[in-house]
Structure formats: structure tokens, C-alpha cells
Design a protein around this motif. Sequence first.
Motif, PDB file in Angstrom:
ATOM      1  N   PHE A  80      -0.252   3.535  -6.853  1.00 10.77           N
ATOM      2  CA  PHE A  80      -1.469   2.761  -7.057  1.00 10.77           C
ATOM      3  C   PHE A  80      -1.700   2.387  -8.519  1.00 10.77           C
ATOM      4  CE2 PHE A  80      -3.307   6.827  -8.217  1.00 10.77           C
ATOM      5  CZ  PHE A  80      -4.334   6.508  -9.085  1.00 10.77           C
ATOM      6  N   HIS A 111      -5.294  -0.656  -2.429  1.00  5.76           N
ATOM      7  CA  HIS A 111      -4.893   0.742  -2.587  1.00  5.76           C
ATOM      8  C   HIS A 111      -5.567   1.365  -3.803  1.00  5.76           C
ATOM      9  CE1 HIS A 111      -1.369   3.839  -2.808  1.00  5.76           C
ATOM     10  NE2 HIS A 111      -2.500   4.371  -2.378  1.00  5.76           N
ATOM     11  N   TRP A 156       0.830  -1.207   0.000  1.00  2.00           N
ATOM     12  CA  TRP A 156       0.000   0.000   0.000  1.00  2.00           C
ATOM     13  C   TRP A 156       0.864   1.257   0.000  1.00  2.00           C
ATOM     14  CZ3 TRP A 156      -5.570   0.258   1.187  1.00  2.00           C
ATOM     15  CH2 TRP A 156      -6.045   1.566   1.319  1.00  2.00           C
TER      16      TRP A 156
END
Length: 290
Positions: free
Chosen positions: A104, A151, A99
Motif C-alpha cells: 500500500f 488500498h 489491491w
Amino acid sequence: MRSSNPVFSREGSFSRDSGYAGFGSTAQAGGPPGANPYAGTPYAQQPQGQGSLTDDQLYLMYNGPTAGPAATGRMTLDDVVARTAMTLLTLVAAGAVAWFALPFENYGYAAAASVVAFVVYLVIAFKRSVSPPLILAYAALQGFAIGAVSHVFNTVLNGIVIQAVLGTAAVFGAMLFAYKSGRIRVTPRYTRIGIAIAMGFVLLMLVNLVAMAFGADMGLRSGPLGVVVGLVGIGLGAFFLSLDFAAIEEAIAQGAPQRESWRAAFGLTLSLVWIYVEMLRLIAILRGDD
């Protein structure tokens, strides 16, 4: 009949009559069906006579403290809870690394971790003995992949991860209550029907994945149909949990060795991961973006 799931069909491991999970429905090699698979091990045997004992020895034996499961090396519920906690903490820690360490938009590392996790799963599934390092390695790899995916979802739909975690916890709590209260009974018929539905579900998802690879959309992960598919997926995860609970309960009753608590932890982790992923997809659809 031995389990069709290789994870639970190793000798001396979880093997339910009709499929996914269980314990002790088949005896050791050469033994009669329905016998305790640990009947020939120190975990379930009665102590053998050792000749005549003196009066003092008899007094000490019958008035001394009773040896509990921990003293005899047998699996207990505490063992299962501890191993499951270790496995889930490993998964969450690896997810946190993905994360915070990965952008992302980057799916490459997550995809690679997922593929390696699947390979490790196959090794665990076909390995005769329980391997805690492999189970923890699977948790770390799967956690890394799930952390990266989570995420992405949370960036697009803020707060969805917390919602999915709470939903997964609610399903776990509800299934544990239903099982312990006797509202759900894991019978051979119940198991066979559930496994048949699960096989059909997985096959349908594979067909949908292939169709998407060729640019087709079957609509199984969007719109009203996607909601139905998501609910079925979560229901199957709950079904897997019920089998896990039954397997653990039976294993403890039959005196399984302590190392089998790692196999129980692995099964529970697989079920919880399944529920979480399906919950994430369902909430995304309900919030208007899949």
C-alpha cells in the motif's frame, strides 16, 4: 450545437445540444439541426419498396413476427447494461489485482497506470469510431490505479472502501429513480449550468493541485471547506449520470447502432468512477483524516 466533450461529439455518437452528453441533437453532416443522426442509416430507415409482392408474400410479411432491435442491429437497454457490466467488472478485477499485488505504500505503479489511463481516455475521446478494446483497456488501467489508492485509504481508515462503494451505489440508485420518475429533466439550460459548474470545479482542483505541488494548502480537501467541495464533487457526478441516462434513452429512441452501447457504458463508467473517488475523499474527511 455539437457537444464540447470530444467523447460524445464524434459523428453518430452522443452529442447533446448544450454540452456534456446526449444524442441526436445534430443531424449528419449537411443535415438540418435537430434531425436524427441515424436517419440515413439502416437503423432508422423504413424498408424501401421492392416491387410488387404476391398475396402469399404479403400474408407472410404482415403475419410474421416483428423484427426487434436485436434483429436489426440497433442499440437496446440490455446492450447498455451488458456492456456496462463488462466494463465495471474489468475495472473491479484490475483494482483487486492492484489491491493484493502492490504494497500500500507503493504509489509508483498506481500513478503510472493513472497516466496511461488518461492517455487511453484521450484516444477514445478523439477516435471517431467506438473501440471496445480501448474502453476495456481504460477500465483495466483506471481500475488498477483506483485499486491501489483504495488500498491505501482502507489501510488508514478500515472499512472506508465499502462505505464509498455503498455511497456510490446510493447516488446511482437515487439519480436513476429521480430521472425515471421525472423529478429531474435534462434540458439545455440544465445542461449548460451543470457544465459551467463542472468546468469551474475542475479548474479549481487544478489550481489546488499546483498549489500543493509548491507546498501551499488551499484547504479544499480538508476541514469544513473540504466537506463542501466533496459534496459539490458528488453532486457533479450525479449530474453527469443524469446526462448519461438522457443520452442513452435518446440513443435507443433514435435507433442508434448496437456498437454505441459501448460508448454509453464508457460514459457511465466515467461518472461512477468520479462519484466513487469523490465519495472516498469526503468520507475520509468526515472520519477525521484526509
